[in-house]
Design a protein around this motif. Structure first.
Motif, PDB file in Angstrom:
ATOM      1  N   ARG A  43      82.509 -40.334  70.059  1.00 51.44           N
ATOM      2  CA  ARG A  43      83.248 -39.858  71.237  1.00 51.44           C
ATOM      3  C   ARG A  43      82.310 -39.133  72.201  1.00 51.44           C
ATOM      4  O   ARG A  43      82.323 -39.376  73.413  1.00 51.44           O
ATOM      5  CB  ARG A  43      84.373 -38.924  70.809  1.00 51.44           C
ATOM      6  CG  ARG A  43      85.168 -38.350  71.959  1.00 51.44           C
ATOM      7  CD  ARG A  43      86.240 -37.359  71.425  1.00 51.44           C
ATOM      8  NE  ARG A  43      86.970 -36.771  72.495  1.00 51.44           N
ATOM      9  CZ  ARG A  43      86.548 -35.741  73.225  1.00 51.44           C
ATOM     10  NH1 ARG A  43      85.383 -35.183  72.972  1.00 51.44           N
ATOM     11  NH2 ARG A  43      87.277 -35.267  74.215  1.00 51.44           N
ATOM     12  N   CYS A  46      80.083 -41.642  74.001  1.00 50.48           N
ATOM     13  CA  CYS A  46      80.841 -42.374  75.032  1.00 50.48           C
ATOM     14  C   CYS A  46      81.060 -41.510  76.266  1.00 50.48           C
ATOM     15  O   CYS A  46      80.913 -41.978  77.405  1.00 50.48           O
ATOM     16  CB  CYS A  46      82.172 -42.859  74.476  1.00 50.48           C
ATOM     17  SG  CYS A  46      82.005 -44.160  73.242  1.00 50.48           S
ATOM     18  N   LEU A  47      81.416 -40.250  76.057  1.00 51.37           N
ATOM     19  CA  LEU A  47      81.620 -39.338  77.193  1.00 51.37           C
ATOM     20  C   LEU A  47      80.322 -39.118  77.962  1.00 51.37           C
ATOM     21  O   LEU A  47      80.328 -39.062  79.191  1.00 51.37           O
ATOM     22  CB  LEU A  47      82.183 -37.996  76.713  1.00 51.37           C
ATOM     23  CG  LEU A  47      83.655 -38.017  76.325  1.00 51.37           C
ATOM     24  CD1 LEU A  47      84.064 -36.677  75.707  1.00 51.37           C
ATOM     25  CD2 LEU A  47      84.535 -38.338  77.523  1.00 51.37           C
ATOM     26  N   GLU A  48      79.223 -39.008  77.247  1.00 53.92           N
ATOM     27  CA  GLU A  48      77.925 -38.843  77.907  1.00 53.92           C
ATOM     28  C   GLU A  48      77.625 -40.047  78.796  1.00 53.92           C
ATOM     29  O   GLU A  48      77.136 -39.901  79.917  1.00 53.92           O
ATOM     30  CB  GLU A  48      76.820 -38.658  76.863  1.00 53.92           C
ATOM     31  CG  GLU A  48      75.483 -38.320  77.445  1.00 53.92           C
ATOM     32  CD  GLU A  48      75.398 -36.930  78.041  1.00 53.92           C
ATOM     33  OE1 GLU A  48      74.489 -36.700  78.857  1.00 53.92           O
ATOM     34  OE2 GLU A  48      76.223 -36.064  77.699  1.00 53.92           O
ATOM     35  N   ARG A  50      79.819 -41.983  80.234  1.00 53.39           N
ATOM     36  CA  ARG A  50      80.731 -41.992  81.385  1.00 53.39           C
ATOM     37  C   ARG A  50      80.409 -40.914  82.398  1.00 53.39           C
ATOM     38  O   ARG A  50      80.594 -41.084  83.595  1.00 53.39           O
ATOM     39  CB  ARG A  50      82.167 -41.825  80.916  1.00 53.39           C
ATOM     40  CG  ARG A  50      82.726 -43.014  80.192  1.00 53.39           C
ATOM     41  CD  ARG A  50      84.165 -42.785  79.795  1.00 53.39           C
ATOM     42  NE  ARG A  50      85.012 -42.649  80.942  1.00 53.39           N
ATOM     43  CZ  ARG A  50      85.781 -43.601  81.445  1.00 53.39           C
ATOM     44  NH1 ARG A  50      85.793 -44.768  80.874  1.00 53.39           N
ATOM     45  NH2 ARG A  50      86.534 -43.386  82.494  1.00 53.39           N
ATOM     46  N   GLN A  51      79.952 -39.756  81.927  1.00 50.72           N
ATOM     47  CA  GLN A  51      79.841 -38.588  82.797  1.00 50.72           C
ATOM     48  C   GLN A  51      78.417 -38.249  83.215  1.00 50.72           C
ATOM     49  O   GLN A  51      78.225 -37.376  84.052  1.00 50.72           O
ATOM     50  CB  GLN A  51      80.453 -37.377  82.093  1.00 50.72           C
ATOM     51  CG  GLN A  51      81.919 -37.561  81.796  1.00 50.72           C
ATOM     52  CD  GLN A  51      82.481 -36.467  80.901  1.00 50.72           C
ATOM     53  OE1 GLN A  51      81.757 -35.647  80.370  1.00 50.72           O
ATOM     54  NE2 GLN A  51      83.791 -36.475  80.739  1.00 50.72           N
TER      55      GLN A  51
END
Length: 143
Positions: A43, A46-48, A50-51
């Motif tokens: 998770r 994945c956030l890294e 996206r952001q």
């Protein structure tokens, strides 16, 4: 804090001693028992993506440029996802199907221009995808 890339010890580089992510995968994921700790690691990754800014090494993947007046329509016929009407620069993950609806390949398709598409597939599937494109779109204005 980013470490220098060690190329896994190849090319005269010294391999890093500690790979927490790799160790986590080998101890938990490889046992086919996903854990909460592993789920949180995935998770966070994945956030890294996206952001923030991330770099993926895609040098081992097969890349194909499909162009021509009928390139979009041809890919639209072969792929399960809508590729022809995507905004320029957008990428979609899709399957490429056979005449019997069997999966020929999974790949990404990026729309670069009105009549230009960039396909990325696994290296192992590259020859099959090239053959499938050539045989399926041979009667169309596609290069």
């Amino acid at each position: 804090n980013t470490r220098d890339y060690d190329f896994y010890g190849y090319y005269g580089n010294t391999c890093h001693e500690s790979y927490p992510y790799r160790d986590l995968l080998q101890t938990e994921y490889a046992m086919w028992r996903p854990s909460q700790r592993l789920s949180e690691a995935v998770r966070a990754e994945c956030l890294e993506c996206r952001q923030s800014f991330v770099v993926f090494d895609s040098s081992s993947l097969g890349k194909i440029l499909v162009t021509g007046a009928e390139a979009g329509a041809g890919l639209e016929w072969l792929c399960t996802a809508d590729v022809q009407t995507r905004e320029l620069g957008h990428t979609v993950y899709t399957l490429m199907l056979s005449d019997e609806a069997g999966v020929e390949a999974d790949l990404t398709v990026t729309r670069l221009a009105e009549d230009k598409f960039y396909l990325v597939t696994s290296c192992a599937a590259l020859e099959n995808v090239m053959h499938w494109l050539e045989s399926s779109l041979c009667d169309k204005d596609v290069r």
